[in-house]
Design a protein around this motif. Structure first.
Motif, PDB file in Angstrom:
ATOM      1  N   GLY A  83      -2.305   1.939   1.952  1.00 22.56           N
ATOM      2  CA  GLY A  83      -0.944   1.442   1.854  1.00 22.56           C
ATOM      3  C   GLY A  83      -0.788   0.522   0.671  1.00 22.56           C
ATOM      4  N   ARG A  84       0.429  -0.002   0.517  1.00 24.43           N
ATOM      5  CA  ARG A  84       0.687  -0.904  -0.594  1.00 24.43           C
ATOM      6  C   ARG A  84       1.959  -1.705  -0.329  1.00 24.43           C
ATOM      7  NH1 ARG A  84       2.931   2.569  -5.762  1.00 24.43           N
ATOM      8  NH2 ARG A  84       4.912   3.246  -4.872  1.00 24.43           N
ATOM      9  N   ARG A  85       2.100  -2.798  -1.054  1.00 28.10           N
ATOM     10  CA  ARG A  85       3.330  -3.575  -1.057  1.00 28.10           C
ATOM     11  C   ARG A  85       3.942  -3.445  -2.452  1.00 28.10           C
ATOM     12  NH1 ARG A  85       5.148  -7.606   2.258  1.00 28.10           N
ATOM     13  NH2 ARG A  85       3.086  -7.770   3.220  1.00 28.10           N
ATOM     14  N   VAL A  86       5.236  -3.144  -2.508  1.00 22.60           N
ATOM     15  CA  VAL A  86       5.896  -2.876  -3.786  1.00 22.60           C
ATOM     16  C   VAL A  86       6.953  -3.940  -4.045  1.00 22.60           C
ATOM     17  CG1 VAL A  86       7.162  -1.177  -5.153  1.00 22.60           C
ATOM     18  CG2 VAL A  86       5.505  -0.411  -3.435  1.00 22.60           C
ATOM     19  N   TRP A  87       6.908  -4.511  -5.246  1.00 18.53           N
ATOM     20  CA  TRP A  87       7.859  -5.545  -5.650  1.00 18.53           C
ATOM     21  C   TRP A  87       8.805  -4.945  -6.691  1.00 18.53           C
ATOM     22  CZ3 TRP A  87       7.465  -9.932  -2.814  1.00 18.53           C
ATOM     23  CH2 TRP A  87       6.261 -10.124  -2.124  1.00 18.53           C
ATOM     24  N   GLN A  88       9.712  -4.126  -6.197  1.00 21.11           N
ATOM     25  CA  GLN A  88      10.661  -3.485  -7.092  1.00 21.11           C
ATOM     26  C   GLN A  88      12.050  -3.872  -6.624  1.00 21.11           C
ATOM     27  OE1 GLN A  88       9.408  -1.913  -9.855  1.00 21.11           O
ATOM     28  NE2 GLN A  88      11.519  -1.879 -10.531  1.00 21.11           N
ATOM     29  N   TRP A  89      12.940  -2.937  -6.523  1.00 22.50           N
ATOM     30  CA  TRP A  89      14.301  -3.247  -6.115  1.00 22.50           C
ATOM     31  C   TRP A  89      14.313  -3.838  -4.699  1.00 22.50           C
ATOM     32  CZ3 TRP A  89      18.258   0.879  -4.325  1.00 22.50           C
ATOM     33  CH2 TRP A  89      19.518   0.301  -4.207  1.00 22.50           C
ATOM     34  N   ALA A  90      13.706  -3.137  -3.756  1.00 22.18           N
ATOM     35  CA  ALA A  90      13.524  -3.687  -2.412  1.00 22.18           C
ATOM     36  C   ALA A  90      12.252  -4.515  -2.450  1.00 22.18           C
ATOM     37  CB  ALA A  90      13.425  -2.568  -1.378  1.00 22.18           C
ATOM     38  N   SER A  91      12.386  -5.722  -2.885  1.00 20.46           N
ATOM     39  CA  SER A  91      11.230  -6.530  -3.268  1.00 20.46           C
ATOM     40  C   SER A  91      10.375  -6.925  -2.065  1.00 20.46           C
ATOM     41  CB  SER A  91      11.702  -7.796  -3.996  1.00 20.46           C
ATOM     42  OG  SER A  91      10.618  -8.498  -4.526  1.00 20.46           O
ATOM     43  N   GLY A  92       9.108  -6.449  -2.086  1.00 23.83           N
ATOM     44  CA  GLY A  92       8.172  -6.802  -1.037  1.00 23.83           C
ATOM     45  C   GLY A  92       8.053  -5.793   0.086  1.00 23.83           C
ATOM     46  N   ARG A  93       8.648  -4.615  -0.069  1.00 18.97           N
ATOM     47  CA  ARG A  93       8.556  -3.619   1.005  1.00 18.97           C
ATOM     48  C   ARG A  93       7.117  -3.100   1.119  1.00 18.97           C
ATOM     49  NH1 ARG A  93       8.423   1.741  -0.584  1.00 18.97           N
ATOM     50  NH2 ARG A  93       8.613   2.019  -2.843  1.00 18.97           N
ATOM     51  N   VAL A  94       6.733  -2.712   2.322  1.00 17.97           N
ATOM     52  CA  VAL A  94       5.388  -2.184   2.555  1.00 17.97           C
ATOM     53  C   VAL A  94       5.496  -0.756   3.057  1.00 17.97           C
ATOM     54  CG1 VAL A  94       4.317  -4.420   2.955  1.00 17.97           C
ATOM     55  CG2 VAL A  94       5.334  -3.190   4.873  1.00 17.97           C
ATOM     56  N   ILE A  95       4.525   0.058   2.677  1.00 13.42           N
ATOM     57  CA  ILE A  95       4.520   1.464   3.056  1.00 13.42           C
ATOM     58  C   ILE A  95       3.074   1.936   3.154  1.00 13.42           C
ATOM     59  CG2 ILE A  95       4.720   2.268   0.667  1.00 13.42           C
ATOM     60  CD1 ILE A  95       6.665   3.843   3.546  1.00 13.42           C
ATOM     61  N   TYR A  96       2.784   2.789   4.128  1.00 11.71           N
ATOM     62  CA  TYR A  96       1.424   3.254   4.405  1.00 11.71           C
ATOM     63  C   TYR A  96       1.382   4.779   4.377  1.00 11.71           C
ATOM     64  CZ  TYR A  96       1.001  -1.537   6.102  1.00 11.71           C
ATOM     65  OH  TYR A  96       1.022  -2.907   6.186  1.00 11.71           O
ATOM     66  N   PHE A  97       0.168   5.319   4.177  1.00 12.52           N
ATOM     67  CA  PHE A  97       0.015   6.770   4.131  1.00 12.52           C
ATOM     68  C   PHE A  97      -1.280   7.197   4.827  1.00 12.52           C
ATOM     69  CE2 PHE A  97      -2.862   5.610   0.769  1.00 12.52           C
ATOM     70  CZ  PHE A  97      -3.818   6.624   0.745  1.00 12.52           C
ATOM     71  N   ALA A  98      -1.302   8.463   5.213  1.00 12.78           N
ATOM     72  CA  ALA A  98      -2.517   9.148   5.657  1.00 12.78           C
ATOM     73  C   ALA A  98      -2.492  10.525   5.021  1.00 12.78           C
ATOM     74  CB  ALA A  98      -2.566   9.255   7.179  1.00 12.78           C
ATOM     75  N   MET A  99      -3.594  10.904   4.366  1.00 16.48           N
ATOM     76  CA  MET A  99      -3.641  12.135   3.584  1.00 16.48           C
ATOM     77  C   MET A  99      -4.864  12.946   3.967  1.00 16.48           C
ATOM     78  SD  MET A  99      -3.806  12.275  -0.569  1.00 16.48           S
ATOM     79  CE  MET A  99      -4.786  13.505  -1.433  1.00 16.48           C
ATOM     80  N   LYS A 100      -4.660  14.237   4.275  1.00 17.18           N
ATOM     81  CA  LYS A 100      -5.756  15.127   4.649  1.00 17.18           C
ATOM     82  C   LYS A 100      -5.770  16.359   3.758  1.00 17.18           C
ATOM     83  CE  LYS A 100      -6.105  13.981   9.602  1.00 17.18           C
ATOM     84  NZ  LYS A 100      -6.090  14.543  10.980  1.00 17.18           N
ATOM     85  N   LEU A 101      -6.985  16.857   3.451  1.00 17.48           N
ATOM     86  CA  LEU A 101      -7.174  18.087   2.694  1.00 17.48           C
ATOM     87  C   LEU A 101      -7.584  19.215   3.635  1.00 17.48           C
ATOM     88  CD1 LEU A 101      -7.139  15.987   0.384  1.00 17.48           C
ATOM     89  CD2 LEU A 101      -8.955  17.311  -0.720  1.00 17.48           C
ATOM     90  N   SER A 102      -7.204  20.439   3.286  1.00 14.36           N
ATOM     91  CA  SER A 102      -7.519  21.580   4.145  1.00 14.36           C
ATOM     92  C   SER A 102      -8.977  21.997   4.049  1.00 14.36           C
ATOM     93  CB  SER A 102      -6.625  22.768   3.785  1.00 14.36           C
ATOM     94  OG  SER A 102      -6.815  23.154   2.430  1.00 14.36           O
ATOM     95  N   ARG A 103      -9.671  21.522   3.052  1.00 11.12           N
ATOM     96  CA  ARG A 103     -11.113  21.740   2.981  1.00 11.12           C
ATOM     97  C   ARG A 103     -11.753  20.482   2.430  1.00 11.12           C
ATOM     98  NH1 ARG A 103      -9.281  25.334  -1.269  1.00 11.12           N
ATOM     99  NH2 ARG A 103      -9.998  24.668  -3.348  1.00 11.12           N
ATOM    100  N   PRO A 104     -13.006  20.235   2.753  1.00 12.78           N
ATOM    101  CA  PRO A 104     -13.636  18.975   2.355  1.00 12.78           C
ATOM    102  C   PRO A 104     -13.713  18.831   0.836  1.00 12.78           C
ATOM    103  CG  PRO A 104     -14.927  20.100   4.036  1.00 12.78           C
ATOM    104  CD  PRO A 104     -13.897  21.074   3.577  1.00 12.78           C
ATOM    105  N   ALA A 105     -13.595  17.596   0.376  1.00  8.18           N
ATOM    106  CA  ALA A 105     -13.859  17.291  -1.025  1.00  8.18           C
ATOM    107  C   ALA A 105     -15.376  17.224  -1.218  1.00  8.18           C
ATOM    108  CB  ALA A 105     -13.221  15.966  -1.404  1.00  8.18           C
ATOM    109  N   SER A 106     -15.831  17.694  -2.357  1.00  9.41           N
ATOM    110  CA  SER A 106     -17.272  17.597  -2.636  1.00  9.41           C
ATOM    111  C   SER A 106     -17.675  16.157  -2.869  1.00  9.41           C
ATOM    112  CB  SER A 106     -17.631  18.459  -3.845  1.00  9.41           C
ATOM    113  OG  SER A 106     -16.867  18.072  -4.983  1.00  9.41           O
ATOM    114  N   SER A 107     -16.735  15.344  -3.363  1.00 12.45           N
ATOM    115  CA  SER A 107     -16.952  13.904  -3.511  1.00 12.45           C
ATOM    116  C   SER A 107     -15.605  13.237  -3.743  1.00 12.45           C
ATOM    117  CB  SER A 107     -17.893  13.601  -4.686  1.00 12.45           C
ATOM    118  OG  SER A 107     -17.316  14.010  -5.917  1.00 12.45           O
ATOM    119  N   VAL A 108     -15.578  11.921  -3.533  1.00 12.18           N
ATOM    120  CA  VAL A 108     -14.365  11.135  -3.756  1.00 12.18           C
ATOM    121  C   VAL A 108     -14.721   9.938  -4.620  1.00 12.18           C
ATOM    122  CG1 VAL A 108     -12.503   9.809  -2.706  1.00 12.18           C
ATOM    123  CG2 VAL A 108     -13.399  11.830  -1.521  1.00 12.18           C
TER     124      VAL A 108
END
Length: 811
Positions: free
Chosen positions: A248-273
């Motif tokens: 996630g992250r906190r963004v100081w832009q127009w809506a100053s200080g808003r927070v937003i989170y994510f979850a991301m999945k791949l359909s096959r494994p990454a060989s490395s990250v």
């Protein structure tokens, strides 16, 4: 291309119409799935979707985006072509020639910028961490578009400058509601996007062999300069196993200080990250990173030629909420299933208004506009009912309810919210009770422009009061009006808020004490009218009476000698020099909000008949209104760019002018309303990238077209009445809720026939130039007979003119 010059001049409607977005040139009959990506096949949306051009407004100053979303969806998964400069407010502009990646949140048509959260970009070869300039090819991770038609025909010279239709005709970029695809030429990657309410799914087909990876950029967002990242703090990326990232992250832009989170999945494994902080690779095996500039590269198995799917869920609450949203809404790796569901939902929502027209252009303009009215407000609550409130705390909704964000209220109270009360009645309780909830939770009180739990305090007035008062006056239930009343009463009666102290003490705001004082005075007067309506419905008669009287404060900035609204000083004297096209009485001061004295003089929406007396009566007011539309269209050099769509001094490309063509109905000269409304319908809107007269503004610009195409407009939404205009459709059937249908028909209609000759309602003659929401909401048939010549008798009698200030026109 629709030129800005033609908009500014308000000339006749264009005759050339492209095929952009309708995809009608594609093979018919393909409903779901794609032809083989290797052969460059496309999609052809069936039914009503074929009339929606998602690229309308992506050129000029429309500020829209073409990507995949659901109606009122929390996720807007769309390409970012640029993330700086004013026309990059949505992250996308038709004139750009490259794509930075695909992010999950976007604003539709706003004049201010934010969002663009969690950019994902497929790539090959070495990991490049900078997007690069939009016109700079071959070094950083941006990619050009495919510049060839599926059949191999090359685009004409100049295709990327936004010439009509080139996006769908000559590039690998195609889209319709719920689906977007583009060929990225840098590494020959086909990218496809679709979405659910709170999650997006990407499908990437790599046509070349070699090392490939997916880049996730948490520093990406809208920035004030193309050489800077957006202002991010509290960033976090965590690797879970070999196929999942969260953070996630906190963004100081127009809506100053808003927070937003994510979850991301791949359909096959990454060989490395590989994780990066401040563009430096962290040690191999690092599974967690925190900082202000974070990125991740997920390296893929180069031997695998199957398309890669990427699922991303978002949440304003926490990482767990993002994961729950992802897993509950996209449990399987079924891209085509999600896309089919998105298309089905869009078909269902768009079909709530079924229209007939002999003109394909009108049908495409109508449904493209209707589509835009459902891109905001946006859901901002998780699948389990939790949401982050304006008090920054986490709350839980009652089962079955949604919390919303992205309320562009200064714009949308005028036509978008009245439109929702007609064709989205089941959604109105959530939309309006959400405003009440925001008001109660917000430390700043009555909402103005709330975005993802943050009050941006953008624009003037506090027109959330209008939306609440309108719903209350129209009898909507499921909204806690009593709970919201103390907040709106406090704003009207007590808050020291942007000149309100002056307004209450003097009856106007001095233009040598407060910026944009004339416009603020006028818009506070209309908010007084709205809060007075609230008070009346809740039994607070004394407050209602006082606020109604105060809503006539517009008188205090009206100069009878010049017959203009104009800036007044703290000493009560008119400020000099005065020029009705200027936006300020000096270089230091701006007296009007995105307007000038000409436009401000007709801001009165609620007390038109008493206002006419200040002009010496009906004839004087009508003559002044004629002057507005017939004046020279000069714009001052220091005017903001969203003063556009000029017809005389009526800046139709900006919302304060949207009701002004309808004011002739109040003078008994409805034929002039009809002529001007038809002119706007035919000259200001086209189903093309530069097809809007100004910023889309979260559906308001398009809502004006939808309402006006059906012959209806709410000059004063709180009154619950609609003024007739000049319907351009042959027929419209609106599902108004409870199984009831409103049918609007025209007879003898067509180009050059803008004038209403007569009207019937449920088969009976109707002589009024207006009708109530109560009538329309009951269902029935409204028939307009149109003609080439004005019927000056229609709507002329005082008793047939629209009521204003709760009263009929004076005899």
């Amino acid at each position: 291309m629709v030129t800005r010059r033609r908009f500014l001049q308000g000339m006749a409607a264009a005759t050339a119409v492209g095929q952009l977005g309708s995809l009608s040139a594609m093979a018919a009959g393909v409903k779901h799935g794609l032809e083989s990506p290797a052969t460059g096949g496309g999609t052809a949306p069936a039914g009503i979707l074929q009339y929606v051009d998602v690229f309308v407004g992506t050129g000029g100053h429309g500020h829209t985006y073409p990507g995949a979303t659901r109606p009122f969806g929390m996720v807007q998964l769309s390409p970012d072509t640029y993330n700086a400069q004013w026309d990059g407010s949505s992250g996308y502009h038709q004139g750009d020639g490259s794509i930075m990646g695909f992010s999950h949140t976007h604003l539709s048509g706003t004049g201010a910028a934010d969002m663009l959260d969690f950019l994902v970009m497929p790539s090959m070869g070495a990991v490049l961490l900078q997007p690069g300039d939009r016109d700079y090819d071959g070094v950083n991770y941006v990619s050009r578009f495919d510049a060839k038609k599926p059949g191999g025909e090359k685009a004409p010279k100049g295709y990327k400058t936004g010439v009509k239709g080139y996006r769908s005709h000559y590039t690998g970029e195609q889209a319709h509601p719920g689906y977007y695809r583009v060929k990225l030429t840098k590494h020959d990657i086909l990218a496809e996007l679709t979405a659910t309410l709170r999650a997006g799914i990407h499908r990437y087909t790599f046509s070349k062999a070699g090392d490939s990876h997916i880049l996730l950029d948490l520093a990406h967002g809208y920035s004030d300069s193309p050489k800077e990242n957006c202002r991010v703090t509290d960033g976090e990326i965590r690797v879970v196993g070999n196929d999942t990232l969260v953070g996630g992250r906190r963004v100081w832009q127009w809506a100053s200080g808003r927070v937003i989170y994510f979850a991301m999945k791949l359909s096959r494994p990454a060989s490395s990250v590989t994780l990066y902080a401040d563009d430096k690779a962290l040690p191999a095996g690092t599974a967690d990173a925190k900082g202000n500039n974070l990125k991740a590269a997920l390296h893929l198995d180069k031997a695998n030629s199957e398309p890669l799917l990427v699922k991303v869920g978002i949440s304003g609450v926490d990482i767990e909420g993002a994961m729950r949203n992802l897993d509950s809404e996209i449990p399987a790796w079924d891209f085509d299933g999600v896309r089919a569901a998105a298309e089905a939902e869009w078909t269902q929502e768009l079909s709530k208004i079924q229209v007939d027209s002999d003109s394909d252009k009108i049908k495409r303009t109508f449904y493209s506009s209707l589509y835009h009215t459902m891109l905001a407000p946006t859901v901002f609550s998780d699948s389990d009912g939790r949401y982050r409130g304006m008090d920054k705390a986490v709350h839980t909704l009652p089962e079955g309810r949604h919390n919303y964000s992205t309320y562009s209220l200064w714009d949308t109270y005028r036509a978008a919210h009245p439109l929702y009360t007609l064709y989205q009645p089941d959604r109105v309780p959530d939309l309006v009770d959400g405003i009440v909830r925001l008001a109660v939770e917000s430390p700043s009180g009555a909402p103005v422009w709330p975005l993802q739990g943050i009050e941006t305090v953008c624009m003037i007035g506090y027109h959330s009061a209008v939306v609440v008062a309108e719903a209350q006056a129209k009898g909507f239930t499921g909204i806690d009006y009593q709970k919201g009343w103390p907040v709106f009463r406090r704003r009207a009666m007590q808050d020291d808020y942007f000149g309100l102290t002056y307004y209450r003490a003097k009856g106007y705001i001095p233009s040598d004490k407060e910026g944009e004082a004339v416009s603020k005075t006028l818009e506070y007067a209309y908010d007084d009218w709205a809060v007075a309506s609230m008070a009346e419905h809740l039994g607070h008669a004394d407050e209602a009476k006082a606020l109604r009287a105060r809503s006539q404060n517009y008188r205090n900035v009206f100069d009878k000698d010049t017959q203009f609204m104009r800036p007044k000083g703290d000493d009560g004297q008119w400020l000099q020099p005065f020029d009705p096209i200027a936006i300020g009485h000096s270089d230091k001061w701006r007296d009007f909000t995105e307007s000038n004295a000409w436009q401000a003089t007709f801001l009165n929406q609620h007390d038109v008949y008493n206002y006419m007396d200040l002009f010496g009566g009906v004839q004087g007011f009508e003559a002044k209104l004629d002057g507005l539309f017939n004046a020279d269209s000069t714009i001052p050099d220091n005017a903001p760019p969203d003063i556009a769509g000029m017809v005389g001094q009526c800046a139709f490309g900006n919302e304060p002018c949207h009701h002004m063509p309808y004011l002739y109905a109040y003078t008994g000269s409805h034929h002039k309303t009809a002529a001007r409304v038809r002119q706007m319908l035919e000259t200001m809107y086209l189903p093309e990238p530069d097809g809007l007269p100004g910023n889309e503004d979260c559906g308001q610009m398009s809502a004006w077209y939808v309402m006006s195409a059906m012959g209806l407009y709410a000059v004063d939404p709180v009154s619950t009445n609609y003024v007739f205009g000049s319907p351009i459709l042959e027929r419209a059937q609106v599902q108004v809720g409870g199984g009831k249908v409103l049918t609007v028909e025209t007879k003898g209609n067509g180009h050059g026939k803008p004038y209403i000759q007569s009207v019937t309602w449920n088969g009976q003659p109707w002589t009024k130039s207006w009708i109530s929401h109560k009538d329309l909401n009951a269902g029935g048939t409204l028939v307009f007979t149109m003609g080439e010549q004005p019927n000056e008798a229609f709507g002329k009698a005082p008793e047939d003119r629209p009521p204003s200030f709760g009263a009929q026109a004076k005899a």
